[in-house]
Design an enzyme around this catalytic site. Structure first.
Site, PDB file in Angstrom:
ATOM      1  N   ASP A 176       9.367   2.712  -0.334  1.00 61.40           N
ATOM      2  CA  ASP A 176       8.123   3.403   0.319  1.00 61.40           C
ATOM      3  C   ASP A 176       8.508   2.862   1.847  1.00 61.40           C
ATOM      4  O   ASP A 176       8.168   1.779   2.229  1.00 61.40           O
ATOM      5  CB  ASP A 176       6.885   2.775   0.170  1.00 61.40           C
ATOM      6  CG  ASP A 176       5.760   3.563   0.954  1.00 61.40           C
ATOM      7  OD1 ASP A 176       6.034   4.211   1.811  1.00 61.40           O
ATOM      8  OD2 ASP A 176       4.561   3.402   0.394  1.00 61.40           O
ATOM      9  N   TYR A 196       0.767  -1.236   0.026  1.00 56.46           N
ATOM     10  CA  TYR A 196       0.023  -0.028   0.040  1.00 56.46           C
ATOM     11  C   TYR A 196       0.813   1.150  -0.038  1.00 56.46           C
ATOM     12  O   TYR A 196       1.749   1.138   0.891  1.00 56.46           O
ATOM     13  CB  TYR A 196      -0.933   0.022   1.254  1.00 56.46           C
ATOM     14  CG  TYR A 196      -1.926   1.392   1.281  1.00 56.46           C
ATOM     15  CD1 TYR A 196      -3.002   1.387   0.455  1.00 56.46           C
ATOM     16  CD2 TYR A 196      -1.692   1.951   2.503  1.00 56.46           C
ATOM     17  CE1 TYR A 196      -3.687   2.464   0.718  1.00 56.46           C
ATOM     18  CE2 TYR A 196      -2.561   3.131   2.424  1.00 56.46           C
ATOM     19  CZ  TYR A 196      -3.513   3.346   1.566  1.00 56.46           C
ATOM     20  OH  TYR A 196      -4.490   4.381   1.972  1.00 56.46           O
ATOM     21  N   LYS A 241       5.231   9.074   9.183  1.00 59.48           N
ATOM     22  CA  LYS A 241       5.220   8.426  10.472  1.00 59.48           C
ATOM     23  C   LYS A 241       6.269   9.323  11.434  1.00 59.48           C
ATOM     24  O   LYS A 241       5.853  10.057  11.757  1.00 59.48           O
ATOM     25  CB  LYS A 241       5.495   7.101  10.337  1.00 59.48           C
ATOM     26  CG  LYS A 241       4.830   6.240   9.562  1.00 59.48           C
ATOM     27  CD  LYS A 241       3.217   6.103   9.734  1.00 59.48           C
ATOM     28  CE  LYS A 241       2.355   5.305   9.001  1.00 59.48           C
ATOM     29  NZ  LYS A 241       1.083   5.093   8.998  1.00 59.48           N
TER      30      LYS A 241
END
Length: 432
Positions: A239, A144, A267
Site C-alpha cells: 500500500d 491503515y 495521493k
C-alpha cells in the site's frame, strides 16, 4: 488568533454533517480544539475563513508534493475542464498516465485507476483472493488501508486517534478473515502464517508506515515479507498510497529493492484531486473485469481532471526535488528534536525524506505499541501552541507531517521557532 467565523461554520456543520466534518481527523477532537475552515491555499500556506495564514504541513495528507495550486497545474486543469470534466468513457489521458506510472514503478505491469486509496486497497485484496482461492489476509497493527470492512481491525490513523481500532458495523465474519501481525516483527508474521497455513491470500503492508505516524521499515523487513509470501504462495501487496512517488520516484519498493505482486497508489498521482490506482503483475490484473471475472467498476475512474493532474505532477518528479525535500525534512526533524530537548520534553522524531512525525515519548518508535506509548495530551498542547503561532501540523499525534517543493528554509526556521515556544508550554503542562 481569530476563530469566530470557523466556530460559526462548525456550529452549522454540526447540524448537517456527522461530527461537523467529512473525515474524522478534521474535527480536531484528538487535539482538544475546534477545526479551522480553510478558504484558500497557495504554495505552502493555508488561509482560513478568519484570515489567519498558516504554514501547512498536512498538504492534503500528502499528495501536494509540489505545493498548493502550482501555477502550471492550475493552468493544465483549467484547459482540461474546458474539454469536459467527466466522460464516462475512455480517454487518451488514462493511457498516458498509466504508461508513466509503469515507467516509474515497473512492478505495475497493468494498472486500473479508481477514485480513492480505499477503493484501490479493497480491489487489490479482491484480486488476491480470486487469484489464490483463499480468504484470509494479513495486515499489521497500526497500518491503515482505508475504511473497507476487512481493514478496520486494529487500524491506525483516524481510527486509532478516536480510540476505536475496530469499528462497529464491521461483521465478525469480515474481521475473522483479517489476521494481525506486528510491523517490523518478522517472527510475528511467521507465527500468523504457520497458524493459517494454506489459507492466506495476501499480506498487505504500508512499506513505510504513515498512519500510526511515520515508522520506517527495519533493515530486511520488507525483503523478509517478500520471502514469506513467496514461500507460502500468498501475494504481497504494497500500500503505497502515502509512500508512492513521495519516498522516491519508484516508491518505497524501489528504495527497498523489493517487488510486490500488487501495489495500491493514490495521493500524488492525482495531484490533490480524488484518485487512486491498483496494479501489478499482468496475470493478476488480467483477472479484473472486463478482461477477467473479478468485478470492479467506477463512473469517475480515470476522469480527465485527475489524469491531467497526475501527468503534470509525475512529469515534475526530478532528482533535485527529492534531494531538496530530504534536506528540508532533516532540518525540520533536527529542529523539532532540539526544541524538545531544550524544553526537557520527551520526544522521538521519525523522519523519512519529506515525511516526519514527532512522537511525544522517550521510547524508540518502531511499531504500533511503541507509537501508542506517545503522550497524546502533550501532542494536543503542542498542536494548539503551533496553530496559534501560524503553523498547521496534523491534528493527530498519529499522522505524518508532509513537506513540499513550496516549503522554504525560512518556513522551516519559522516552524522551529514556533516549536520552541510551544514546547515550553508542553513543559509547563507536564509539571503542573
Amino acid at each position: 488568533m481569530r476563530t469566530k467565523r470557523s466556530r460559526q461554520l462548525f456550529a452549522r456543520a454540526l447540524q448537517i454533517l456527522p461530527g461537523g466534518v467529512d473525515s474524522p481527523v478534521r474535527a480536531f477532537k484528538a487535539v482538544g480544539a475546534s477545526p479551522l475552515f480553510i478558504r484558500r491555499a497557495h504554495g505552502a500556506r493555508l488561509e482560513d475563513v478568519d484570515g489567519n495564514e498558516l504554514i501547512d504541513y498536512v498538504m492534503s495528507w500528502g499528495p501536494l508534493v509540489h505545493g498548493h495550486a502550482p501555477r502550471g497545474l492550475v493552468k493544465a486543469l483549467a484547459a482540461a475542464a474546458r474539454e469536459g470534466t467527466s466522460y464516462g468513457a475512455p480517454s487518451p489521458l488514462e493511457v498516458d498516465l498509466g504508461e508513466r506510472v509503469r515507467r516509474l514503478m515497473p512492478s505495475l505491469e497493468r494498472v486500473r485507476f479508481v477514485s480513492s486509496g480505499t477503493e484501490a486497497a479493497m480491489s487489490a485484496v479482491r484480486v488476491a483472493r480470486a487469484a489464490t482461492g483463499r480468504d484470509k489476509i494479513v495486515k499489521f497493527e497500526g497500518c491503515y488501508h482505508g475504511h473497507a470492512d476487512p481493514f478496520l481491525v486494529q487500524a491506525g490513523s483516524g481510527a486509532l486517534t478516536l480510540g476505536v481500532p475496530t469499528s462497529p458495523g464491521v461483521t465478525r465474519a469480515a474481521a475473522g478473515d483479517t489476521l494481525l501481525a506486528s510491523y517490523n516483527d518478522l517472527d510475528s508474521v511467521h507465527r500468523v502464517f504457520d497458524a493459517n497455513r494454506g489459507h492466506v491470500a495476501a499480506l498487505i503492508v504500508e512499506p513505510i508506515a504513515g498512519n500510526m505516524g511515520v515508522v520506517p521499515p527495519a533493515d530486511g523487513f520488507l525483503r523478509g515479507l517478500r520471502d514469506v509470501c513467496s514461500t507460502e504462495s500468498a501475494l504481497l501487496i504494497f500500500d503505497e498510497v502515502i509512500s508512492g512517488f513521495r519516498a522516491a520516484p519508484g516508491g518505497a519498493q524501489a528504495l527497498a529493492g523489493v517487488r510486490p505482486d500488487l501495489t495500491c497508489l493514490g495521493k500524488i498521482i492525482g495531484g490533490g484531486l480524488p484518485v487512486g490506482a491498483y496494479g501489478g503483475r499482468a496475470d493478476l490484473m488480467g483477472l479484473v473485469s472486463p478482461e477477467g471475472p473479478v468485478y470492479q467498476a467506477g463512473t469517475l475512474s480515470g476522469n480527465p481532471l485527475a489524469m491531467t493532474a497526475g501527468i503534470w505532477c509525475l512529469d515534475r518528479l526530478k532528482p533535485r526535488l527529492y534531494r531538496d525535500l530530504a534536506a528540508l525534512g532533516t532540518r525540520l526533524a533536527a529542529g523539532l528534536a532540539h526544541a524538545a530537548r531544550e524544553a526537557g520534553v520527551a520526544m522521538q522524531v521519525n523522519a523519512f525524506g519529506s515525511l516526519l512525525t514527532p512522537f511525544f515519548t522517550d521510547q524508540r518508535v518502531h511499531d504500533y505499541r511503541s507509537a501508542t506509548s506517545s503522550n497524546t495530551e502533550h501532542y494536543a498542547r503542542f498542536f494548539r501552541g503551533m496553530i496559534t503561532r501560524g503553523v498547521y501540523p496534523p491534528p493527530s499525534q498519529f499522522e505524518a507531517w508532509f513537506l513540499s517543493a513550496a516549503h522554504t528554509v525560512n518556513d522551516v526556521e519559522k516552524t522551529i521557532t514556533a516549536a520552541r515556544k510551544a514546547m515550553r508550554e508542553v513543559r509547563v503542562e507536564r509539571r503542573s
